[in-house]
Design an enzyme around this catalytic site. Sequence first.
Site, PDB file in Angstrom:
ATOM      1  N   ALA A 164      -8.844   3.603   5.480  1.00  0.00           N
ATOM      2  CA  ALA A 164      -9.815   3.519   4.647  1.00  0.00           C
ATOM      3  C   ALA A 164     -10.398   4.888   4.646  1.00  0.00           C
ATOM      4  CB  ALA A 164     -11.010   2.669   4.877  1.00  0.00           C
TER       5      ALA A 164
ATOM      6  N   SER B 146      -6.211   3.765  -5.709  1.00  0.00           N
ATOM      7  CA  SER B 146      -5.563   4.762  -4.592  1.00  0.00           C
ATOM      8  C   SER B 146      -5.478   6.267  -4.920  1.00  0.00           C
ATOM      9  CB  SER B 146      -4.145   4.108  -4.195  1.00  0.00           C
ATOM     10  OG  SER B 146      -4.213   2.883  -3.627  1.00  0.00           O
TER      11      SER B 146
ATOM     12  N   HIS C 127       0.731  -1.300  -0.093  1.00  0.00           N
ATOM     13  CA  HIS C 127       0.200   0.041  -0.066  1.00  0.00           C
ATOM     14  C   HIS C 127       0.868   1.289   0.031  1.00  0.00           C
ATOM     15  CE1 HIS C 127      -3.196  -2.749   1.057  1.00  0.00           C
ATOM     16  NE2 HIS C 127      -3.989  -1.981   0.796  1.00  0.00           N
TER      17      HIS C 127
ATOM     18  N   GLU D  26      -8.979   7.188  -4.313  1.00  0.00           N
ATOM     19  CA  GLU D  26      -9.387   7.404  -3.039  1.00  0.00           C
ATOM     20  C   GLU D  26      -8.594   8.589  -2.220  1.00  0.00           C
ATOM     21  OE1 GLU D  26      -9.741   2.546  -3.249  1.00  0.00           O
ATOM     22  OE2 GLU D  26      -7.981   3.363  -2.070  1.00  0.00           O
TER      23      GLU D  26
END
Length: 171
Positions: free
Chosen positions: A117, A79, A62, A82
Amino acid sequence: MNSLSGDAFATHLAGVFEHTDWIAGATHASGPFASVDALHEAMMAVVRAADEATVLALLRAHPELGGREARTGAMTAASTGEQGRLGFAGLAKDEQAMLEDLNARYRDRFGFPCIIALKLHRNRASVFAEHRRRLVRDRATEIAACLDQIAVITRGRLDGVVSDARDGRSA
């Protein structure tokens, strides 16, 4: 999804987990899946059954929040979207410095990036507060927290992939 061959299934779901395509392939044998929830639960069961080194590799796959990958455009499309929603790619200098400090302290303490998140947060201040709060935990608690956050992230991504498949778009 249930009608796909193992290879097609793995290819179609490859982007659900960050740079960890093997999870989709390992999940296929658990099918057929009665629902998207059942598919996601099976995928998370594969993750939770993995050994520690494999879990750590997943965590390390990540990107850091607002990190080098975000600034250079090297993140996955998922990603990027997000982090982009909360503006992590274009932080003010003071926020960037604070986030770099948080990221470095977290990575030094735990050996992987802080996974949050972002869909659970309305603004960056909330994310920064969560990042700080998690810095004081022990490693085992933080690994579990990261897996919980990954579950939220991947559930949202899976919804998108399944929706695209229903609409006839490719993943």
